[in-house]
Design a protein around this motif. Structure first.
Motif, mmCIF file in Angstrom:
data_model
loop_
_atom_site.group_PDB
_atom_site.id
_atom_site.type_symbol
_atom_site.label_atom_id
_atom_site.label_comp_id
_atom_site.label_asym_id
_atom_site.label_seq_id
_atom_site.Cartn_x
_atom_site.Cartn_y
_atom_site.Cartn_z
ATOM 1 N N UNK A 171 98.869 47.535 77.860
ATOM 2 C CA UNK A 171 99.058 48.051 76.501
ATOM 3 C C UNK A 171 100.376 48.815 76.380
ATOM 4 N N UNK A 172 100.634 49.692 77.339
ATOM 5 C CA UNK A 172 101.876 50.471 77.299
ATOM 6 C C UNK A 172 103.089 49.556 77.433
ATOM 7 N N UNK A 173 102.986 48.562 78.300
ATOM 8 C CA UNK A 173 104.124 47.658 78.470
ATOM 9 C C UNK A 173 104.400 46.889 77.183
ATOM 10 N N UNK A 174 103.335 46.452 76.515
ATOM 11 C CA UNK A 174 103.521 45.751 75.239
ATOM 12 C C UNK A 174 104.140 46.679 74.193
ATOM 13 N N UNK A 175 103.815 47.971 74.276
ATOM 14 C CA UNK A 175 104.385 48.897 73.290
ATOM 15 C C UNK A 175 105.874 49.119 73.524
ATOM 16 N N UNK A 176 106.321 48.769 74.751
ATOM 17 C CA UNK A 176 107.744 48.950 75.059
ATOM 18 C C UNK A 176 108.536 47.644 74.929
ATOM 19 N N UNK A 177 107.837 46.503 74.738
ATOM 20 C CA UNK A 177 108.571 45.243 74.604
ATOM 21 C C UNK A 177 107.750 44.095 75.152
ATOM 22 N N UNK A 178 108.429 43.154 75.820
ATOM 23 C CA UNK A 178 107.735 41.972 76.330
ATOM 24 C C UNK A 178 106.856 42.286 77.530
ATOM 25 N N UNK B 256 93.595 43.766 76.701
ATOM 26 C CA UNK B 256 94.573 44.452 77.539
ATOM 27 C C UNK B 256 94.000 45.690 78.226
ATOM 28 N N UNK B 257 94.526 45.983 79.395
ATOM 29 C CA UNK B 257 94.206 47.236 80.084
ATOM 30 C C UNK B 257 95.050 48.366 79.487
ATOM 31 N N UNK B 258 94.643 49.594 79.772
ATOM 32 C CA UNK B 258 95.490 50.735 79.395
ATOM 33 C C UNK B 258 95.060 51.459 78.137
ATOM 34 N N UNK C 148 93.387 43.844 71.825
ATOM 35 C CA UNK C 148 92.396 44.917 71.859
ATOM 36 C C UNK C 148 92.346 45.466 73.268
ATOM 37 N N UNK C 149 92.163 46.779 73.350
ATOM 38 C CA UNK C 149 92.073 47.409 74.665
ATOM 39 C C UNK C 149 90.788 48.224 74.776
ATOM 40 N N UNK C 150 90.215 48.193 75.959
ATOM 41 C CA UNK C 150 89.062 49.017 76.303
ATOM 42 C C UNK C 150 89.049 49.105 77.821
ATOM 43 N N UNK C 151 88.134 49.892 78.399
ATOM 44 C CA UNK C 151 88.017 49.883 79.858
ATOM 45 C C UNK C 151 87.592 48.491 80.312
#
Lengths: 554, 554
Positions: free
Chosen positions: B309-316, B298-300, B230-233
């Motif tokens: 969040x963005x890094x997880x969307x791109x892989x590990x 997660x941040x982002x 989950x992501x939030x500020x």
């Protein structure tokens, strides 16, 4: 070996916009093709700075040019027809479209100097056009532009329905209503696959009819003082007409502002789509009319910088100018990504004390696309063997497939480049085709992966330093010369950045060995390294560097 | 002549973000000042490519540095405190803030090597701090970060309430509830002016409490399989806690991913804001835990490219990786302008077959700002002589003023740079101060109007051509040399663009008169003109041109 019925999206199944789909039929490896839609998508400073338009990369089609029998255009939105002028010469096949669409496509051909006879006007279903193994009919369906059609594509392997963009509107104000009985009739003998618009799959409520905004807009405009302007997509002829009629009823003279607005209304009148559009006055004559008797219809609902709405927000446009107490109506949805540009315009109007009415609560705008329940309805009407979601980002395609499956339909997510054979009982992936984007950059088409735009983005992010040096007989002749673009003039040391860089490079040149000085590659690499390092120390940035070495020899 | 009570917004009254307000008291021309908030706003490729952060231009304050007695920070959001590390050395006055805010401000001072003793921790109202003619108290108010406070600013001319950012939440989960009785008590003897948050003035319904998302989030998370993130500020401590508790209740181990997430939770624990945060495991240890027992925070949430969040969307990311059937929750609103970056991430998750839950229907997110009816409520509670809308774009300020006026309050729109004197019965504009923006570009602060970023944008839009020529004794020595960046290599003539340009410039040089060749300015102008013209003919683009003339003399 049996014939294959291929479906291959080259654009539109991975984004909203840039629609381009291929169908093929025949023995594997020698299928013949038809193309459905040749659309564009629009560039942004974020990602494609300086680019004018974006098309699907059609290299795969161009390699098979001699096997393309026809291009069919479902409707006249730019994301379906916008690339015909640019891409047609590379494909060469005749283009089939209904009258309104064909009219606008011919204007594009005219601009490009192509042969307008290559664009054939066809009638709606039950008329059909046969090219090779394909027989294609234009089945009317409601959308936010006249004469939108689904394609009924008959092949020896069965019938495919390609919906194009659509909504289920039974009272669309202008043009053809959704005719459920007709769609049932067309589908009754079985539909092999329905390739179906996905853009609004995340909108949970049933779509509303275009006719629902007439009342609120008419009431709104009747109650306004001062000058009134309204913006929407010019191609939404029904909406433009609603706004114009509401203005005329309120005793206002209607003024069309912006090239697209005039072109679309002219096209609609010339092709017989509308015959009862209120009389308009030219912008020149409008300046003689009291402002409280004016109703401007303007282009630029998405905040486009050069369109009429944005120009009015910055001051005069063709002699017309907003004043305190005037009203600007956005009869439109802001497309994601355009919020900042639209916001900029709204704030400019706010500074002028112009009242802005936007689409709060959907009173003044309805979408042109089928929402989630409408998609489910069309699945039920057509009852295809398989639903293939198209026109949407990946998340839309996936959600649409899940929706179809949840109602008991077979569905398959086929993003751009996934080539399906639909001939069997279930779709089968037969190939992954390399897809991509082509940029219109000025007058040249460039590949998205050519590195040209990447280089521009790097200059924008990092700035640029140009360093020149003259080498004579492997000795530096004079000093190195640096020029800086897009970087601070003075860095942390408080000395001019160019002075620091020139000093550092000159120090290096004085000490460099002939072996380095005689080798352009080596010299360039060293100079670049020094310049990047010193600039980083001075400014915290690692610039792009252009080295120019001039060699003199006696 | 009587003393003036000045209000001057330098940032925040013309945008959402970059808050910076000045209050002054004293005889005209020799007022003493306090500053409220020193925030940042964030750059974008569209408008500020390559820029790292954006601050209000504080030149006006710096010119009056010796008359600034204090800086007060209302809360620890970056758009209120983010510039303290960067701008403090130019102001030098002590900073006052409550513990949580002061803690985070000190971390910024530490990064910049400033004296942390300059940051004073203050207690909440009824405690106050007196500097010069001002006595300032921190009046608790609910918001989406702990210890947010309005400022009660007492002066000989009367009491001003500066709300900071706020919502009216009586059950805020973490931190202080809105205490209506306390606010009434503070306001009962008359409030000269309320300077009031405007960001949500266009949200028509009353705001909802942070506590309302606990139920839906807990239920959602309890029912999920696979890994959950989950992501939030990160600064929304209440939300992060809700997500963590819901995860722990569902038998999951909580993992904090991203620097801001760890820093904020640590700060909240160290300053005593929360004491019952579930135990967390490190990312390294998380890889040993079955994925169905993991809850990542997660941040982002705004799609920031480098965030977790963005890094997880791109892989590990730190050994953790999503798989089909996992779930990503966006417990956040997408800020206008960030739709495309967030969309990119959602599509990447869609391609991995990860389920994305977003804030549909407001089930999983509530705003931290007062909506339209809440603003009207606070006006009624405080009953100020005048409402001065702050923190918002122009349209927000204007709408907020109209709202106040419609309820019988006096209101004034004072965008950035408008200096009001509040001492009399009605606010009076006494000066228009030139305001602007300062960009942090790498490690250097540059002015928005310096032309540096404009040059970068031009290179991104138009590409760049570098042309060098060597002149010896007013004769060209050898040929002109061109380099192209960010432009097509080949134009309409199908010859390499550099060849065409070099040919055209060489033709010119051969024919040029000594008068031209001897004059750097003239030569440069002519070469630039030729290069732009030829490039335009070849490619349709008018490039930026950098001419380098090297002169040799014997």
């Amino acid at each position: 070996m049996s014939d294959r019925l291929l479906y291959l999206p080259l654009g539109g199944a991975g984004e909203i916009g840039m629609n381009c789909y291929v169908y093929g039929y025949g023995p594997a490896g020698s299928e013949r093709y038809i193309v459905v839609d040749l659309g564009v998508t629009f560039p942004s400073m974020d990602g494609t700075p300086g680019v004018d338009l974006i098309f699907a990369d059609i290299a795969w089609l161009v390699e098979r040019k001699d096997r393309i029998d026809a291009i069919f255009i479902t409707h006249a939105h730019e994301d379906h027809v916008g690339a015909v002028g640019h891409l047609w010469p590379r494909l060469g096949a005749p283009i089939y479209a209904r009258a309104f669409t064909a009219h606008l496509a011919r204007l594009k051909f005219e601009e490009h100097g192509h042969d307008e006879l290559q664009i054939k006007t066809v009638s709606k279903w039950p008329d059909t056009t046969t090219v090779g193994a394909f027989t294609v009919g234009f089945l009317p369906i409601s959308h936010s532009i006249p004469e939108s059609s689904a394609l009924v594509i008959d092949t020896p392997a069965g019938r495919v329905i390609h919906t194009g963009d659509f909504k289920l509107d039974e009272t669309p104000v202008v043009g053809e209503a959704f005719d459920r009985a007709l769609w049932e009739e067309v589908s009754k003998d079985g539909v092999k696959a329905m390739v179906c618009d996905s853009t609004n799959v995340f909108s949970p409520n049933p779509g509303r009819s275009e006719s629902e905004v007439i009342g609120p807009l008419t009431e709104l405009i009747a109650g306004l003082d001062g000058m009134v302007a309204a913006t929407t997509f010019a191609s939404n002829i029904a909406r433009v007409k609603t706004l114009a009629v509401a203005g005329a009823q309120a005793g206002r003279s209607v003024v069309l502002l912006g090239r697209a607005m005039r072109r679309m209304i002219t096209a609609a009148i010339e092709t017989g789509i509308i015959s009862d559009f209120p009389a308009t006055v030219s912008p020149e004559n409008a300046t003689d009319i009291p402002r409280e008797n004016l109703m401007l219809l303007t282009t630029g609902s998405q905040g486009e910088h050069r369109a009429a709405t944005a120009q009015l927000s910055r001051g005069k446009y063709l002699g017309l100018k907003f004043a305190a107490g005037d009203t600007m109506i956005f009869s439109s949805k802001t497309i994601p990504g355009n919020e900042v540009s639209v916001g900029r315009i709204v704030n400019a109007f706010s500074e002028m004390d112009v009242n802005v009415i936007s689409d709060q609560d959907g009173l003044f705008h309805v979408s042109g696309h089928a929402n989630r329940p409408d998609l489910a309805t069309l699945h039920e009407v057509v009852k295809p063997q398989v639903v293939i979601p198209m026109h949407g980002e990946h998340r839309h395609l996936r959600e649409h497939a899940k929706l179809a499956e949840s109602n008991g339909f077979q569905a398959v997510v086929a993003p751009n480049g996934v080539c399906l054979d639909l001939a069997g009982n279930a779709p089968r992936v037969v190939e992954y085709v390399e897809t991509g984007r082509t940029y219109l950059d000025g007058s040249i088409q460039i590949g998205a992966m050519d590195g040209i735009v990447r280089d521009r983005i790097r200059m924008a992010m990092n700035g640029l330093i140009v360093a020149t040096v003259i080498i004579e007989d492997n000795e530096p002749l004079g000093d190195c010369w640096c020029e800086v673009r897009g970087l601070p003039e003075v860095g942390l040391s408080r000395a001019p950045l160019v002075d620091v860089l020139e000093e550092d490079v000159n120090q290096f040149l004085m000490r460099a060995k002939p072996k380095t000085l005689s080798d352009d590659g080596k010299l360039e690499e060293e100079m670049r390294r020094i310049i990047r390092k010193s600039t980083h120390e001075e400014t915290g940035k690692k610039p792009e560097v252009q080295i120019v070495i001039s060699r003199l020899s006696n």
